[in-house]
Design a protein around this motif. Structure first.
Motif, PDB file in Angstrom:
ATOM      1  N   ASP A 130      -2.757 -17.856  -4.674  1.00 43.30           N
ATOM      2  CA  ASP A 130      -3.623 -16.742  -4.275  1.00 43.30           C
ATOM      3  C   ASP A 130      -5.061 -17.214  -4.289  1.00 43.30           C
ATOM      4  O   ASP A 130      -5.397 -18.190  -4.951  1.00 43.30           O
ATOM      5  CB  ASP A 130      -3.434 -15.511  -5.180  1.00 43.30           C
ATOM      6  CG  ASP A 130      -3.756 -14.221  -4.429  1.00 43.30           C
ATOM      7  OD1 ASP A 130      -4.921 -14.042  -4.031  1.00 43.30           O
ATOM      8  OD2 ASP A 130      -2.848 -13.394  -4.219  1.00 43.30           O
TER       9      ASP A 130
ATOM     10  N   GLY B 233       3.686  -0.433  -1.204  1.00 40.06           N
ATOM     11  CA  GLY B 233       4.163  -1.119  -2.390  1.00 40.06           C
ATOM     12  C   GLY B 233       5.613  -0.776  -2.679  1.00 40.06           C
ATOM     13  O   GLY B 233       6.392  -1.629  -3.124  1.00 40.06           O
TER      14      GLY B 233
ATOM     15  N   THR C   4       1.357  -7.578  -4.838  1.00 39.66           N
ATOM     16  CA  THR C   4       2.497  -6.761  -5.290  1.00 39.66           C
ATOM     17  C   THR C   4       3.819  -7.499  -5.087  1.00 39.66           C
ATOM     18  O   THR C   4       4.589  -7.692  -6.040  1.00 39.66           O
ATOM     19  CB  THR C   4       2.531  -5.436  -4.492  1.00 39.66           C
ATOM     20  OG1 THR C   4       1.233  -4.839  -4.532  1.00 39.66           O
ATOM     21  CG2 THR C   4       3.547  -4.486  -5.065  1.00 39.66           C
ATOM     22  N   ALA C   5       4.092  -7.929  -3.866  1.00 36.32           N
ATOM     23  CA  ALA C   5       5.393  -8.537  -3.568  1.00 36.32           C
ATOM     24  C   ALA C   5       5.509  -9.920  -4.206  1.00 36.32           C
ATOM     25  O   ALA C   5       6.519 -10.232  -4.857  1.00 36.32           O
ATOM     26  CB  ALA C   5       5.588  -8.633  -2.054  1.00 36.32           C
TER      27      ALA C   5
ATOM     28  N   ASP D 111       3.769  -6.423   2.992  1.00 36.51           N
ATOM     29  CA  ASP D 111       3.035  -6.040   4.207  1.00 36.51           C
ATOM     30  C   ASP D 111       2.936  -7.176   5.229  1.00 36.51           C
ATOM     31  O   ASP D 111       2.591  -6.932   6.388  1.00 36.51           O
ATOM     32  CB  ASP D 111       1.614  -5.598   3.842  1.00 36.51           C
ATOM     33  CG  ASP D 111       1.588  -4.358   2.968  1.00 36.51           C
ATOM     34  OD1 ASP D 111       2.643  -3.704   2.841  1.00 36.51           O
ATOM     35  OD2 ASP D 111       0.514  -4.039   2.424  1.00 36.51           O
TER      36      ASP D 111
HETATM   37  C1  FAD Z   1      -5.986   2.865  -0.276  1.00 36.95           C
HETATM   38  C2  FAD Z   1      -4.584   2.394  -0.472  1.00 36.95           C
HETATM   39  C3  FAD Z   1      -3.659   3.233  -1.071  1.00 36.95           C
HETATM   40  C4  FAD Z   1      -2.350   2.829  -1.235  1.00 36.95           C
HETATM   41  N1  FAD Z   1      -1.456   3.675  -1.843  1.00 36.95           N
HETATM   42  C5  FAD Z   1      -0.161   3.312  -1.983  1.00 36.95           C
HETATM   43  C6  FAD Z   1       0.770   4.182  -2.624  1.00 36.95           C
HETATM   44  O1  FAD Z   1       0.437   5.270  -3.090  1.00 36.95           O
HETATM   45  N2  FAD Z   1       2.060   3.767  -2.705  1.00 36.95           N
HETATM   46  C7  FAD Z   1       2.481   2.548  -2.211  1.00 36.95           C
HETATM   47  O2  FAD Z   1       3.663   2.231  -2.313  1.00 36.95           O
HETATM   48  N3  FAD Z   1       1.612   1.711  -1.606  1.00 36.95           N
HETATM   49  C8  FAD Z   1       0.303   2.050  -1.491  1.00 36.95           C
HETATM   50  N4  FAD Z   1      -0.590   1.191  -0.903  1.00 36.95           N
HETATM   51  C9  FAD Z   1      -0.096  -0.041  -0.267  1.00 36.95           C
HETATM   52  C10 FAD Z   1       0.152  -1.178  -1.235  1.00 36.95           C
HETATM   53  O3  FAD Z   1      -0.966  -1.439  -2.036  1.00 36.95           O
HETATM   54  C11 FAD Z   1       0.535  -2.409  -0.434  1.00 36.95           C
HETATM   55  O4  FAD Z   1       1.514  -2.065   0.519  1.00 36.95           O
HETATM   56  C12 FAD Z   1       1.087  -3.510  -1.320  1.00 36.95           C
HETATM   57  O5  FAD Z   1       0.083  -3.960  -2.197  1.00 36.95           O
HETATM   58  C13 FAD Z   1       1.616  -4.651  -0.468  1.00 36.95           C
HETATM   59  O6  FAD Z   1       1.946  -5.738  -1.257  1.00 36.95           O
HETATM   60  P1  FAD Z   1       1.875  -7.221  -0.668  1.00 36.95           P
HETATM   61  O7  FAD Z   1       2.305  -8.099  -1.772  1.00 36.95           O
HETATM   62  O8  FAD Z   1       2.554  -7.280   0.625  1.00 36.95           O
HETATM   63  O9  FAD Z   1       0.326  -7.455  -0.354  1.00 36.95           O
HETATM   64  P2  FAD Z   1      -0.902  -7.479  -1.375  1.00 36.95           P
HETATM   65  O10 FAD Z   1      -0.557  -6.769  -2.635  1.00 36.95           O
HETATM   66  O11 FAD Z   1      -2.066  -7.026  -0.601  1.00 36.95           O
HETATM   67  O12 FAD Z   1      -1.037  -9.026  -1.761  1.00 36.95           O
HETATM   68  C14 FAD Z   1      -1.431 -10.003  -0.847  1.00 36.95           C
HETATM   69  C15 FAD Z   1      -2.072 -11.147  -1.626  1.00 36.95           C
HETATM   70  O13 FAD Z   1      -2.262 -12.261  -0.756  1.00 36.95           O
HETATM   71  C16 FAD Z   1      -3.512 -12.867  -1.045  1.00 36.95           C
HETATM   72  N5  FAD Z   1      -3.959 -13.580   0.160  1.00 36.95           N
HETATM   73  C17 FAD Z   1      -4.051 -13.108   1.422  1.00 36.95           C
HETATM   74  N6  FAD Z   1      -4.489 -14.047   2.255  1.00 36.95           N
HETATM   75  C18 FAD Z   1      -4.692 -15.167   1.521  1.00 36.95           C
HETATM   76  C19 FAD Z   1      -5.146 -16.479   1.823  1.00 36.95           C
HETATM   77  N7  FAD Z   1      -5.491 -16.860   3.054  1.00 36.95           N
HETATM   78  N8  FAD Z   1      -5.247 -17.373   0.805  1.00 36.95           N
HETATM   79  C20 FAD Z   1      -4.906 -17.019  -0.467  1.00 36.95           C
HETATM   80  N9  FAD Z   1      -4.455 -15.805  -0.795  1.00 36.95           N
HETATM   81  C21 FAD Z   1      -4.351 -14.879   0.171  1.00 36.95           C
HETATM   82  C22 FAD Z   1      -4.408 -11.696  -1.438  1.00 36.95           C
HETATM   83  O14 FAD Z   1      -5.491 -12.125  -2.240  1.00 36.95           O
HETATM   84  C23 FAD Z   1      -3.449 -10.771  -2.179  1.00 36.95           C
HETATM   85  O15 FAD Z   1      -3.470 -10.980  -3.564  1.00 36.95           O
HETATM   86  C24 FAD Z   1      -1.937   1.548  -0.776  1.00 36.95           C
HETATM   87  C25 FAD Z   1      -2.869   0.690  -0.193  1.00 36.95           C
HETATM   88  C26 FAD Z   1      -4.184   1.096  -0.042  1.00 36.95           C
HETATM   89  C27 FAD Z   1      -5.185   0.165   0.594  1.00 36.95           C
END
Ligand code: FAD
Length: 429
Positions: free
Chosen positions: A35, A300, A11-12, A290
């Motif tokens: 990724d 998100g 997402t981010a 996160d």
């Molecule tokens: C069940 C559930 C319901 C949710 N409902 C909501 C909601 O209603 N509203 C809301 O705002 N949020 C919701 N969320 C939360 C939201 O999905 C996350 O907070 C958001 O996706 C965070 O974005 P991010 O970019 O920080 O992490 P992510 O979107 O998780 O992205 C992290 C990325 O890093 C990659 N990665 C990690 N480690 C490695 C590595 N070692 N090597 C290569 N790649 C790697 C992963 O593959 C992933 O693509 C929900 C989450 C869950 C699980």
């Protein structure tokens, strides 16, 4: 050429590269996002898959189709960052050099961290819905479940989307009622918190909704292990909660490479300034979404608002100017409550979720901390908005900073009295 490397294309990370590609001249900046695979998962959809509302194929899209031209997508497992040499090593031996790094690798459920969670009952009577595979597997188990004790359990805070376990419980209650078997099921909510939620007004409201639905709450439960033979959760203070079907939220942790690189706290979250998202140790590293340790909900929506503040700050920072934007911890989350209804909560570091209307005072159309059909429709509409507005980095007509407009305050709910910062990280400032 200057090099920006973004770790994590979720997402981010996706929002960051899509927005920054428009702002950073192509002749001056290379942008790379890393990724592990090409599948971008819409995680809020995991809540709905077990109930058959979404099919698995509706929550996944090819990552490369979501990333704008002019950004290199590198697929590979990140092994380590060397912040002094400014390099990122991938597990396949490749190395990427950077001038600036954004860590956006999120947080993941870690069932391996609790004794017995991955035991012989795993995916037989012990399930999670915080992973794509877990949510898919739970769909089958839930369809077959027709009597007994259904236990929904949070291992430890913080978790991403801290309201999702409550939403799952409300949806399970409605799902069982629809199937005419609610009276044959004991529904139990087991939490390490002392109430339904951390923030007083929301906790009271959500707690009474659990009570109305005759859902038993087991508070202050710190799980030590899962006894696979007895099919029970066992706490450190030797309480036991038996289950026929356990839906657990495992411990959530940041990526292991963060720890290997010496960049994380005890849960592998990157310490940053909570207003600028800049690492507290390296002025070439930011952490967004996160992956950071900011005392806001891991959601998100938080990632989205924080990215908006980050973009202008980043442009100032790389130009050698002081960063003028300050993220306020703004979170905006729909809470599904079953029967085609939902609530909405809107809060930040300083102000807890309050009742009222959103985004327009009196008019809404969303209601804060109140079950309405409009909120449910808002939640369902969010999937389209996610793919088509949020990820491409298009503007969403919502205030980046939390607004008090439309909120109903009481003296007890004034910012100083209610440090909302504990939403997801009760032990942080
Ligand atoms: C069940 C559930 C319901 C949710 N409902 C909501 C909601 O209603 N509203 C809301 O705002 N949020 C919701 N969320 C939360 C939201 O999905 C996350 O907070 C958001 O996706 C965070 O974005 P991010 O970019 O920080 O992490 P992510 O979107 O998780 O992205 C992290 C990325 O890093 C990659 N990665 C990690 N480690 C490695 C590595 N070692 N090597 C290569 N790649 C790697 C992963 O593959 C992933 O693509 C929900 C989450 C869950 C699980």
């Amino acid at each position: 050429m200057r090099r920006l490397v973004v770790l994590g294309g979720g997402t981010a990370g996706t929002m960051v590269v899509n927005k920054l590609r428009r702002k950073l001249p192509r002749g001056e900046w290379d942008i790379t996002v890393v990724d592990r695979d090409d599948d971008h998962l819409y995680q809020p959809g995991y809540l709905f898959m077990p109930f058959g509302t979404y099919r698995p194929e509706q929550v996944v899209r090819k990552r490369h189709t979501l990333i704008t031209d002019g950004v290199d997508l590198v697929l590979g497992e990140i092994d380590r960052v060397d912040p002094e040499a400014r390099t990122v090593a991938l597990q396949d031996g490749r190395t990427l050099a950077y001038d600036y790094l954004v860590i956006a690798t999120g947080t993941s459920p870690r069932p391996d961290q609790t004794e017995g969670m991955l035991g012989e009952q795993w995916r037989k009577s012990v399930f999670d819905f915080y992973s794509f595979e877990g949510s898919k597997a739970l769909a089958g188990a839930l369809q077959e479940f027709d009597h007994g004790r259904l236990v929904v359990h949070i291992t430890e805070m913080p978790i991403k989307c801290p309201v999702a376990p409550l939403e799952f419980t409300f949806l399970a209650d409605a799902f069982l009622r629809e199937r005419g078997i609610r009276d044959r099921v004991e529904l139990v909510y087991v939490t390490p918190l002392s109430g339904a939620f951390t923030q007083p007004i929301a906790s009271a409201q959500l707690g009474s909704m659990l009570e109305e639905r005759k859902i038993l709450v087991e508070p202050d439960f710190m799980v030590e292990r899962i006894d696979n033979e007895a099919k029970a959760l066992v706490s450190y203070d030797e309480r036991e909660v038996p289950f026929d079907l356990l839906v657990t939220i495992p411990l959530n942790m940041g990526a292991d490479f963060v720890a290997r690189s010496g960049l994380g706290d005890e849960l592998n979250y990157v310490p940053v300034d909570k207003r600028t998202l800049l690492s507290t140790r390296y002025d070439t590293i930011f952490a967004l979404g996160d992956a950071s340790d900011i005392p806001a909900s891991k959601a998100g929506s938080v990632a989205h608002f924080a990215v908006d503040v980050f973009i202008d700050n980043f442009l100032e920072h790389v130009a050698g100017r002081p960063m003028t934007g300050a993220f306020d911890g703004h979170a905006n989350c729909f809470v599904e409550s079953g029967d085609g209804k939902g609530l909405l909560i809107d809060f930040n570091y300083d102000t807890q979720p309050l009742p009222g209307k959103f985004p327009v005072p009196v008019v809404g159309p969303m209601s804060l901390l109140k079950e309405t059909r409009a909120n449910h429709l808002g939640k369902l509409a969010f999937r389209w908005i996610y793919w088509n507005v949020l990820l491409p980095g298009r503007p969403l007509p919502l205030p980046v900073h939390m607004s008090m407009a439309g909120k109903v305050t009481t003296p007890a709910a004034t910012p100083a009295a209610t440090p909302a910062a504990t939403a997801a990280s009760p032990d942080k400032e």
